[in-house]
Design a protein around this motif. Structure first.
Motif, short mmCIF file in Angstrom:
data_model
loop_
_atom_site.label_atom_id
_atom_site.label_comp_id
_atom_site.label_asym_id
_atom_site.label_seq_id
_atom_site.Cartn_x
_atom_site.Cartn_y
_atom_site.Cartn_z
N PHE A 1 38.09 42.03 41.26
CA PHE A 1 37.80 40.60 41.13
C PHE A 1 38.92 39.78 41.73
CE2 PHE A 1 38.78 36.89 38.34
CZ PHE A 1 37.71 36.08 38.68
N ALA A 2 38.56 38.79 42.58
CA ALA A 2 39.55 37.93 43.22
C ALA A 2 39.06 36.48 43.18
CB ALA A 2 39.81 38.36 44.66
N PRO A 3 39.61 35.64 42.31
CA PRO A 3 39.18 34.24 42.24
C PRO A 3 39.78 33.43 43.39
CG PRO A 3 40.97 34.61 40.71
CD PRO A 3 40.66 35.95 41.33
N LEU A 4 39.01 32.45 43.87
CA LEU A 4 39.47 31.60 44.97
C LEU A 4 39.59 30.14 44.55
CD1 LEU A 4 37.41 33.04 47.96
CD2 LEU A 4 39.71 33.67 47.21
N CYS B 1 34.11 30.42 29.56
CA CYS B 1 33.01 30.19 30.49
C CYS B 1 33.24 30.92 31.81
CB CYS B 1 32.83 28.69 30.73
SG CYS B 1 32.20 27.80 29.31
N GLY B 2 34.49 30.87 32.31
CA GLY B 2 34.79 31.56 33.56
C GLY B 2 34.63 33.05 33.43
N LEU B 3 35.16 33.62 32.33
CA LEU B 3 35.04 35.05 32.11
C LEU B 3 33.59 35.45 31.94
CD1 LEU B 3 36.32 37.79 31.64
CD2 LEU B 3 36.64 37.17 29.25
N GLY B 4 32.83 34.62 31.19
CA GLY B 4 31.42 34.93 30.99
C GLY B 4 30.64 34.97 32.28
N ALA B 5 30.93 34.03 33.16
CA ALA B 5 30.24 34.00 34.45
C ALA B 5 30.58 35.22 35.28
CB ALA B 5 30.61 32.73 35.22
N PRO C 1 45.01 29.12 37.22
CA PRO C 1 45.74 30.38 37.46
C PRO C 1 46.45 30.95 36.23
CG PRO C 1 46.08 28.89 39.29
CD PRO C 1 45.36 28.10 38.23
N ASP C 2 46.89 30.09 35.32
CA ASP C 2 47.66 30.58 34.17
C ASP C 2 46.78 31.10 33.04
OD1 ASP C 2 50.11 30.15 35.32
OD2 ASP C 2 50.36 28.14 34.46
N ARG C 3 45.47 31.00 33.15
CA ARG C 3 44.59 31.47 32.08
C ARG C 3 44.72 32.99 31.93
NH1 ARG C 3 44.25 26.75 29.91
NH2 ARG C 3 42.45 25.44 30.42
N SER C 4 44.89 33.44 30.70
CA SER C 4 45.10 34.87 30.45
C SER C 4 43.87 35.70 30.83
CB SER C 4 45.46 35.10 28.98
OG SER C 4 44.43 34.61 28.13
N ALA C 5 42.65 35.16 30.60
CA ALA C 5 41.45 35.93 30.92
C ALA C 5 41.34 36.16 32.42
CB ALA C 5 40.21 35.19 30.41
N VAL C 6 41.66 35.15 33.22
CA VAL C 6 41.60 35.28 34.67
C VAL C 6 42.66 36.27 35.15
CG1 VAL C 6 41.86 34.07 36.86
CG2 VAL C 6 40.62 32.99 34.98
N LYS C 7 43.86 36.16 34.64
CA LYS C 7 44.93 37.08 35.01
C LYS C 7 44.54 38.52 34.69
CE LYS C 7 49.02 34.11 34.53
NZ LYS C 7 50.29 33.93 33.77
N TYR C 8 43.93 38.71 33.54
CA TYR C 8 43.53 40.06 33.13
C TYR C 8 42.53 40.67 34.11
CZ TYR C 8 41.69 43.86 30.27
OH TYR C 8 41.28 45.09 29.82
N ASN D 1 40.25 29.83 25.21
CA ASN D 1 39.71 28.49 25.21
C ASN D 1 38.36 28.46 25.92
OD1 ASN D 1 40.09 28.21 28.04
ND2 ASN D 1 42.22 27.69 27.69
N GLY D 2 37.66 27.27 25.83
CA GLY D 2 36.31 27.18 26.37
C GLY D 2 36.26 27.40 27.85
#
Length: 278
Positions: free
Chosen positions: A208-211, A7-11, A216-223, A2-3
């Motif tokens: 990578f560690a997001p704060l 955007c988060g992954l792109g950044a 949290p449930d986004r698959s791209a962030v988990k990956y 999703n968008g």
């Protein structure tokens, strides 16, 4: 994807392209770099990166666009830039901008900073609210750097630029939407060659560690959190104590994503006097 996740992954990937920041060297130089991006061996895009490092100021600007087969699915282009002062041997960014357009969609983000804190922030279009998104607090906007200021790894002292301990870096990043930490660790040393550089490259693992600012449930962030095979290959800018990426490797479910330099040309930075007489 999703968008919001895209955007988060792109950044995050944009930040990873350029490494992390440590205390600065005082040498003056201009870097004119060119890169290509591939996924699974297929060329997706290409871009340029121009960095000026002066005695008391710096600026950096990157431009990129899709190319090859990527244009069949969606054409895109973007720019990102940062500028500021160099104080007490460290970058002190004052402005950061990021613009990207793909198809009919776009993102335009601008920040003003002072003393490591975000003073002004505008984002268009605004982030879509999500009940599970971890809120970015005022504390998350202090003691941070923008992704483009993290474009240079600056090594203090007079030691070996290629020493393994140079990889031991940590950067607190705020990209205008997400607050995350990037940490490097030494893996190995390789020999590389491209236009403008031939010699050793420090290969550092990236973690990578997001704060805040993410769901949290986004698959791209988990990956990205779970990924242990991301790496950046760092090489020095001649005549300075600054390192820049020769290559960045990011495994994905559909093949390795690779950003690799095709040129790392270094020249003396024109003096202010010569610039004003041109």
């Amino acid at each position: 994807m999703n968008g919001s996740a895209r955007c988060g992954l792109g950044a995050v990937l944009g930040a990873l392209l350029f490494g992390l920041t440590a205390p600065a060297a005082q040498a003056q130089a201009r870097l004119d770099a060119r890169y290509v991006v591939t996924l699974g061996g297929v060329k997706l895009g290409e871009g340029s990166w121009l960095v000026d490092i002066g005695q008391d100021r710096f600026s950096a600007e990157a431009k990129g666009a899709t190319s090859g087969l990527a244009r069949i699915f969606s054409s895109g282009h973007g720019t990102t830039a940062s500028r500021g002062a160099i104080r007490n041997g460290q970058f002190a960014p004052s402005h950061y901008a990021f613009y990207v357009k793909w198809g009919k969609k776009f993102e335009d983000l601008r920040m003003k900073m002072a003393g490591g804190a975000i003073k002004e922030l505008t984002v268009l279009p605004p982030m879509v609210e999500h009940p599970d998104r971890i809120r970015v607090s005022d504390a998350h906007k202090r003691n941070v750097m923008d992704p483009m200021t993290g474009a240079m790894l600056r090594v203090p002292g007079n030691g070996d630029l290629m020493a393994p301990e140079v990889c031991r870096q940590h950067a607190p990043i705020f990209d205008g939407r997400m607050r995350y930490d990037l940490t490097l660790a030494y893996k190995r040393t390789e020999q590389v060659q491209t236009a403008g550089y031939s010699g050793p490259a420090l290969v550092c693992a990236i973690y990578f560690a997001p704060l805040a600012g993410y769901v949290p449930d986004r698959s791209a962030v988990k990956y990205l959190i779970q990924q242990r095979d991301m790496e950046t290959w760092l090489v020095p800018i001649a005549g300075t104590r600054v390192l820049v990426p020769y290559k960045v490797v990011i495994p994905t479910p559909i093949g390795q994503g690779i950003l690799q330099a095709t040129q790392l040309a270094v020249s003396p930075l024109p003096s202010r006097a010569s610039l004003t007489t041109q």
